[in-house]
Design an enzyme around this catalytic site. Structure first.
Site, short mmCIF file in Angstrom:
data_model
loop_
_atom_site.label_atom_id
_atom_site.label_comp_id
_atom_site.label_asym_id
_atom_site.label_seq_id
_atom_site.Cartn_x
_atom_site.Cartn_y
_atom_site.Cartn_z
N ASN A 123 -10.31 -3.42 1.83
CA ASN A 123 -9.90 -3.45 0.43
C ASN A 123 -11.12 -3.19 -0.44
O ASN A 123 -12.25 -3.16 0.04
CB ASN A 123 -9.29 -4.81 0.07
N HIS A 147 0.83 -1.22 0.00
CA HIS A 147 0.00 0.00 0.00
C HIS A 147 0.86 1.27 0.00
O HIS A 147 0.51 2.27 0.61
CB HIS A 147 -0.95 0.02 1.20
#
Length: 521
Positions: free
Chosen positions: A136, A63
């Site tokens: 997510n 990320h």
């Protein structure tokens, strides 16, 4: 929320050193004579260079590339019948929110439109502390065993020898772990390339618990559904934007909010009682499975709105630290092993990146008073003044007992104890692959996708799998897709010029169901 907004036009600031002393000539440096060496006494110049050398902090291992904004969460529906969590029972209340969207596998300079899952992290600053939802944009994940996670991420990044993305590593790992099929098929559909961060849904994936004062609970998954719908890019457009506008996601989010077109999402909970969990066809702790919306309908609880861009990206987004272990009373984790692993791993990486006092950074600091025995360490901002750093009899801290944090219902100890035994037995379902692991991907391919979706899926997989050099990995990957649907595998094989392959051998679904039934109450 940003703690301070600074504008020279407003505050009339003059240029200073880091200690606040005014500097007349910012580009000047003290020398011995006109052409002599620089002086060690020139604090301004040396401080400038020393700080510059330390401007970068470690990027997130996953990320790394992201965008973010601020806004609020508003409770719209009362869930008081299933939880005592104040956030979900006080209709009309608003709490500040900070959201960070991200790609998963790429580095901080990678393209926003790469084929990749997207992170959807939300920090809610409630009256009982911070609640972080670290979600997510897909309802499932590749794995359900936390021991596999570091290995998996390595294969999605760069080859240690060539330092290149490596299709052989990518497919070698996934085809050895076929429980990943559901997520892989979502990833290689057009949902793998969302049209901007603000045009996608967010999912908890993991199962949590919503608890009541009497310690009864329901299992819950959270769905954050974009009010404008989940918008996607086809592979050709996503690839073109990777070169033309690699920061497409960051730019579109920022410009959308600046234009006053505020992104919003409706937040739902999907719940299941312990009794329903025991009769569920799949393991409720399995991160690779979804719950049927027909059997377990979505129930609205609130609305998330983003209405403010950051004033300083680094301070408010790069330093934002999210973790599923940041919870509030009556919202609890389950025994999901991947979730349990994340409860440690996320704060651990924040302490590495930002320091032990990462929760004192303004963007992370809760709105409520923090009172505990943690003191000192790097970057201490609030060291709690004169409060004792131990449980003092002179100035004691008050403890609040929440019944809801108990794991068993005092009114039904026997029933709760049996359910905990069932949960323990359910762990064994996660240790092997069976035909159950291909039921939901098969439904996705045959019933959820339309002809265009299926064509794009085949094309997208073929364009990536076709880069694999090792014929064994190619064959195993085709066998992996044959477990989902033989025609899907055959179409991919034709597209990459490889022989067709039969499915991987896996245990029948009946064995998993029969095994788990021994633990059913």
């Amino acid at each position: 929320m940003p703690s301070q907004q600074i504008s020279n036009a407003i505050d009339g600031a003059v240029y200073t050193t880091s200690t606040g002393a005014p500097v007349a000539q910012p580009y000047a440096a003290q020398r011995i004579g006109t052409l002599g060496p620089l002086l060690l006494q020139d604090f301004h110049h040396l401080d400038l260079l020393a700080h510059f050398d330390r401007e970068r902090i470690p990027e997130r291992v996953v990320h790394a590339k992201g965008a973010g904004a601020h806004g609020y969460f508003e409770t719209t529906h009362d869930l008081g019948d299933i939880t005592s969590c104040k956030l979900f029972t006080n209709v009309g209340q608003k709490v500040n929110a900070t959201v960070r969207f991200s790609t998963v596998g790429g580095e901080s300079g990678s393209a926003d439109t790469a084929r990749d899952p997207r992170g959807f992290a939300i920090k809610l600053k409630t009256e009982e502390g911070n609640l972080d939802w670290v979600f997510n944009n897909t309802p499932v994940f590749f794995i359900r065993d936390p021991a596999k996670f570091p290995h998996f991420i390595h294969t999605q990044k760069r080859n240690p020898q060539t330092h290149l993305k490596d299709p052989d590593m990518f497919w070698d790992y996934l085809s050895q772990n076929p429980e990943s099929a559901h997520q892989v098929m979502i990833l290689f559909s057009d949902r793998g390339t969302p049209d901007g961060y603000h045009n996608m849904h967010g999912y908890s994936g993991h199962t949590f618990k919503l608890v009541k004062d009497d310690a009864s609970f329901v299992y819950a998954q959270i769905h954050v559904i974009a009010d404008g719908g989940f918008k996607t890019l086809d592979n050709t457009t996503a690839t073109r934007l990777s070169g033309e506008q690699p920061d497409y996601g960051i730019r579109s989010l920022f410009e959308t909010i600046e234009a006053g077109q505020l992104p919003s999402w409706t937040v739902y909970v999907q719940t299941m009682t312990p009794a329903q969990a025991e009769d569920f066809r799949y393991n409720i702790l399995d991160l690779t499975k979804v719950w049927s919306h027909k059997d377990y309908p979505l129930r609205p609880v609130g609305r998330l709105v983003l209405n403010e861009n950051p004033q300083n990206y680094f301070a408010e987004i790069e330093q934002a630290a999210f973790s599923p272990s940041h919870t509030i009373p009556y919202f609890e984790p389950t025994a999901d092993p991947v979730l349990q692993s994340r409860l440690f791993s996320y704060p651990d990486t924040h302490r590495h990146r930002l320091g032990v006092n990462y929760n004192q950074i303004p963007v992370n600091a809760p709105r409520v008073l923090v009172a505990n025995f943690q003191r000192d360490g790097f970057m201490t901002i609030n060291n709690q003044g004169t409060r004792p750093n131990y449980q003092s009899s002179i100035v004691p801290l008050t403890y609040v007992h929440n019944k809801g944090t108990l794991m068993v219902n005092a009114q039904d100890d026997e029933r709760a104890a049996k359910h905990e035994t069932w949960v323990g037995g359910a762990f064994l379902d996660l240790s092997e692959v069976t035909e159950l692991d291909f039921e939901q991907p098969r439904t996705l391919y045959r019933q959820v996708m339309n002809d265009i979706d299926r064509d794009h899926l085949v094309s997208n997989i073929a364009s990536h799998l076709g880069g694999v050099k090792n014929p064994t990995i190619k064959a195993r990957s085709l066998a992996y897709f044959a477990c989902v649907d033989q025609l899907l595998s055959d179409r991919i094989a034709e597209a990459i010029g490889s022989p067709t392959t039969k499915p991987l051998p896996v245990k029948p679904a009946s064995e998993a169901v029969r095994f788990r039934s021994r633990f059913t109450v």
